[in-house]
Scaffold this motif. Structure first.
Motif, PDB file in Angstrom:
ATOM      1  N   THR A 184      79.751  15.606  68.255  1.00 12.69           N
ATOM      2  CA  THR A 184      78.496  15.785  69.156  1.00 12.69           C
ATOM      3  C   THR A 184      77.999  17.205  69.333  1.00 12.69           C
ATOM      4  O   THR A 184      76.929  17.777  69.238  1.00 12.69           O
TER       5      THR A 184
ATOM      6  N   GLU B 190      74.156   8.726  71.567  1.00 11.73           N
ATOM      7  CA  GLU B 190      75.475   8.928  71.367  1.00 11.73           C
ATOM      8  C   GLU B 190      76.034   7.794  70.106  1.00 11.73           C
ATOM      9  O   GLU B 190      75.799   6.673  70.459  1.00 11.73           O
TER      10      GLU B 190
ATOM     11  N   HIS C  34      80.215   5.071  73.158  1.00 16.43           N
ATOM     12  CA  HIS C  34      81.057   6.053  72.267  1.00 16.43           C
ATOM     13  C   HIS C  34      82.414   5.148  71.915  1.00 16.43           C
ATOM     14  O   HIS C  34      82.800   4.312  72.541  1.00 16.43           O
TER      15      HIS C  34
ATOM     16  N   HIS D 176      74.367  15.971  81.742  1.00 12.69           N
ATOM     17  CA  HIS D 176      75.483  15.605  80.910  1.00 12.69           C
ATOM     18  C   HIS D 176      76.701  15.165  81.922  1.00 12.69           C
ATOM     19  O   HIS D 176      76.872  15.955  82.537  1.00 12.69           O
TER      20      HIS D 176
ATOM     21  N   ASN E  93      79.500  14.597  82.127  1.00 14.67           N
ATOM     22  CA  ASN E  93      80.844  14.969  81.746  1.00 14.67           C
ATOM     23  C   ASN E  93      81.112  16.151  82.288  1.00 14.67           C
ATOM     24  O   ASN E  93      80.301  17.075  82.867  1.00 14.67           O
TER      25      ASN E  93
ATOM     26  N   ARG F 294      80.620  23.748  76.675  1.00 12.93           N
ATOM     27  CA  ARG F 294      79.303  23.827  76.876  1.00 12.93           C
ATOM     28  C   ARG F 294      78.779  24.883  77.675  1.00 12.93           C
ATOM     29  O   ARG F 294      77.711  25.626  77.538  1.00 12.93           O
TER      30      ARG F 294
ATOM     31  N   HIS G 114      76.077  11.324  65.285  1.00 13.65           N
ATOM     32  CA  HIS G 114      76.845  11.167  64.138  1.00 13.65           C
ATOM     33  C   HIS G 114      77.255   9.897  64.062  1.00 13.65           C
ATOM     34  O   HIS G 114      76.786   8.852  64.628  1.00 13.65           O
TER      35      HIS G 114
ATOM     36  N   TRP H 274      83.745  20.699  74.984  1.00 17.25           N
ATOM     37  CA  TRP H 274      83.083  21.291  74.094  1.00 17.25           C
ATOM     38  C   TRP H 274      82.658  22.606  74.431  1.00 17.25           C
ATOM     39  O   TRP H 274      81.583  23.291  73.689  1.00 17.25           O
TER      40      TRP H 274
HETATM   41  C1  GP9 Z   1      81.530  14.664  75.388  1.00 16.96           C
HETATM   42  C2  GP9 Z   1      80.453  13.740  74.845  1.00 16.96           C
HETATM   43  C3  GP9 Z   1      81.435  13.102  73.599  1.00 16.96           C
HETATM   44  O1  GP9 Z   1      81.087  15.355  76.451  1.00 16.96           O
HETATM   45  O2  GP9 Z   1      79.425  14.261  74.413  1.00 16.96           O
HETATM   46  O3  GP9 Z   1      81.496  13.765  72.723  1.00 16.96           O
HETATM   47  P1  GP9 Z   1      81.844  13.562  70.938  1.00 16.96           P
HETATM   48  O4  GP9 Z   1      83.337  12.748  71.302  1.00 16.96           O
HETATM   49  O5  GP9 Z   1      80.879  12.349  70.586  1.00 16.96           O
HETATM   50  O6  GP9 Z   1      81.876  14.674  70.193  1.00 16.96           O
END
Ligand code: GP9
Ligand code: MN
Length: 424
Positions: A82, A38, A198, A128, A130, A137, A258, A135
């Motif tokens: 991400t 990340e 992050h 993951h 989260n 996912r 990124h 997103w």
């Molecule tokens: C969110 C984590 C961070 O689940 O993957 O996402 P980002 O803010 O880097 O796109």
């Protein structure tokens, strides 16, 4: 419609790069573990803060004899951050110029890595810490053909000190992931998405083992502490993979998703990098790590220019799966025919000879305005980049893979997957 698809297939077939026989199948039948670094920019590799390595483990890995380290590898993400990185590595399709394809194109037809490898006997999973809806996912992974998605519901997230802004901190995340990983049938194709490093890189100071930088810009100063934490978490995980025996038949692919430090922090970055951050230097800072380790492969530093769009053909060829029949916009980084022009979503591009930034051309090595003798070449690259991006957008916006099933590819039925935690 389907004649657009003919144009796309003609392009991707002409763009296809033959495997490098030295590496084709070098990891055949091995498990795959993607480690998503990340917000990791490549300048962190071998960087010393006040004389101290920030990421000693990853630094050592880049020098391992069975590790390929790509030091001219770039992220190609836009607003999807991400999710754009994931979209590219799973499909070798570009993310969209606005928004996140993960969110707006979750129900498209894809011929993604999990589905391709399922035809080759692989089980696939994402880990993951989260919530699975972030997103989108939990929807798009079904379109990619992922068998499992271990989101936060599979982890113990009850302890406040274990939680970062986007989920479980990396050390408890990797620790709790191991039994889930070992429960998978092999060979497996897996992706571990970290979150500790992050923006804005805040971390409980009890968890830090390196000081802050002192530029006076907080998110730049803190960046090194969460990077060190992530490096330690990864080292702990790799140690456990070795103890479990998995390390010996697994290909590890570490990639940065990124940039972590945006151009708003150029003044602070001039202190960190010891040079003025011009548009040219800012483009150079868009490198992210790509580190591929597999038992028995011939390692080394690979200077080929490339980006996240190239990951899928590179990984599939290492696994011995040819990509000739798939619609992929990237090329195998290890191939003699690899296309080294790296397209960015904003139409900028970099290459070993020419950078194009904000519509201006620069010499890739000196950063000086491009010599007139090279302008024709630059225009050629620009046309190629614009066409590639436009064609990829046609595939994604038109959901064109509905009209094309590659030979011996089993189409995905997303409704067959259920990621809810089974009550045992
Ligand atoms: C969110 C984590 C961070 O689940 O993957 O996402 P980002 O803010 O880097 O796109
Ligand atoms: Mn990210």
């Amino acid at each position: 419609n389907s004649d657009d698809m003919t144009e796309v297939i003609n392009y991707t077939k002409s763009n296809y790069a033959e495997p490098n026989e030295k590496y084709f199948g070098a990891a055949e039948g091995m498990n795959v573990i993607y480690i998503h670094l990340e917000s990791f920019q490549n300048f962190l590799i071998d960087y010393k803060l006040n004389g101290e390595e920030v990421t000693p483990f990853l630094n050592s890995l880049t020098k391992d004899p069975n590790t390929l380290y790509f030091d001219n590898f770039f992220h190609q993400t836009a607003q999807g951050k991400t999710s754009d990185a994931e979209f590219m590595l799973e499909n070798s399709l570009f993310g969209l110029p606005q928004g996140s394809a993960f969110i707006t194109k979750g129900q498209n037809t894809y011929q993604a890595a999990p589905a391709i490898l399922s035809d080759n006997g692989y089980t696939s999973a994402v880990f993951h810490g989260n919530s699975g809806t972030f997103w989108n996912r939990n929807e798009i992974y079904k379109s990619f053909g992922y068998d499992h998605f271990f989101d936060a519901s599979y982890y113990d997230t009850s302890s406040e000190k274990d939680m970062a802004e986007y989920g479980l901190m990396d050390k408890p995340f990797f620790e709790q992931s191991l039994p889930l990983l070992e429960s998978l049938q092999q060979p497996f194709y897996t992706k571990f998405i970290t979150v500790a490093h992050h923006y804005p890189y805040k971390i409980d100071q009890e968890l830090t083992t390196i000081g802050k930088a002192n530029t006076g810009d907080a998110s730049v100063d803190d960046y090194f502490q969460t990077a060190r934490y992530a490096d330690e978490a990864i080292e702990e995980f790799i140690t456990k993979l070795k103890e479990s025996g998995l390390y010996d038949n697994t290909m590890l692919v570490f990639y940065g998703d990124h940039y972590g430090i945006s151009e708003n922090h150029n003044r602070a970055m001039e202190i960190i990098m010891g040079k003025e951050i011009t548009p040219y230097e800012s483009a150079n800072l868009q490198r992210v790590p790509l580190i591929i380790h597999a038992p028995g492969i011939e390692g080394g530093v690979n200077h080929s220019y490339g980006g996240q769009i190239d990951l899928l053909p590179t990984v599939l060829h290492l696994l011995g799966v040819d990509t000739k029949n798939y619609v992929q916009f990237g090329t195998d980084l290890l191939s003699e025919e690899h296309n080294e022009v790296v397209a960015f979503r904003n139409d900028d591009f970099v290459s070993p000879t020419i950078f194009s930034i904000g519509g201006k051309y620069y010499d890739a090595t000196t950063g000086l305005p491009l010599d007139d003798s090279q302008l024709e070449k630059a225009e050629e690259y620009k046309e190629e980049v614009d066409y590639k991006l436009q064609l990829s957008d046609k595939v994604v916006n038109g959901d064109l893979l509905r009209f094309y099933t590659p030979a011996d590819f089993t189409p995905v039925n997303p409704s067959q997957f259920n990621y809810n935690k089974k009550v045992l």
